[in-house]
Design a protein around this motif. Structure first.
Motif, PDB file in Angstrom:
ATOM      1  N   GLY A 181       0.820  -1.215   0.000  1.00 59.93           N
ATOM      2  CA  GLY A 181       0.000   0.000   0.000  1.00 59.93           C
ATOM      3  C   GLY A 181       0.849   1.258   0.000  1.00 59.93           C
ATOM      4  N   LEU A 182       1.912   1.255   0.800  1.00 56.95           N
ATOM      5  CA  LEU A 182       2.820   2.387   0.852  1.00 56.95           C
ATOM      6  C   LEU A 182       3.533   2.578  -0.486  1.00 56.95           C
ATOM      7  N   ALA A 198       1.058   4.131  -2.922  1.00 60.39           N
ATOM      8  CA  ALA A 198       0.845   5.554  -2.647  1.00 60.39           C
ATOM      9  C   ALA A 198       2.029   6.391  -3.134  1.00 60.39           C
TER      10      ALA A 198
END
Length: 169
Positions: A16-17, A20
């Motif tokens: 997820g990081l 992003a």
């Protein structure tokens, strides 16, 4: 089993990081390639032309031959006889005095267009989102056409005279 679950969650957070960060890099990269300066502040000024002669967004705004901004938007104004309102994005550190002209010029031999700023002489500076005075400079093609027009009319009359003379023979 608990440590495996914790490790899986850690991988999900990492993915997820990474996603992003990738989106942020894509956003800034796109704007960088488009020519916009994402981190600097700028002012927007407007100018109206009856014909923009091929001016497009991202064309440069020049001051003494140096690019200080770019065209960010061109829109049709039907209420003013279909004139074209051009929005210019100009660096904040470039102050424009009242009476500044935005002159539509040829950008080079390849036919591109640019806007050249001719600074006014007033001591009072224009605020953000002000209107500039519009002007146009004759391009290379217009100058050539102006020079060639008399030659073409003489060549036309010469051809007519030759046709009359050749009919006599």
């Amino acid at each position: 089993k608990y440590s495996l679950e914790k490790q899986t969650m850690s991988k999900e957070v990492k993915v997820g990081l990474l996603a992003a960060i990738s989106l942020v890099v894509l956003y800034f990269g796109f704007h960088f390639l488009k020519g916009s300066d994402v981190f600097s502040r700028s002012n927007t000024y407007f100018v109206e032309y009856d014909n923009v002669d091929g001016l497009t967004t991202s064309n440069p705004v020049l001051l003494n031959g140096y690019p200080v901004g770019r065209v960010i938007q061109i829109e049709l104004v039907p209420q003013k006889g279909n004139s074209l309102r051009v929005a210019l994005d100009i660096r904040k550190n470039v102050g424009l005095p009242e009476g500044t002209k935005a002159i539509l010029v040829d950008g080079g031999l390849l036919g591109g267009k640019a806007i050249r700023l001719d600074m006014g002489t007033s001591g009072k500076m224009l605020p953000d989102e002000s209107e500039l005075i519009s002007a146009k400079e004759l391009g290379i093609m217009a100058l050539l056409q102006k020079q060639a027009s008399p030659v073409l009319s003489h060549a036309d009359s010469l051809m007519m005279n030759l046709a009359v003379v050749s009919e006599g023979f």
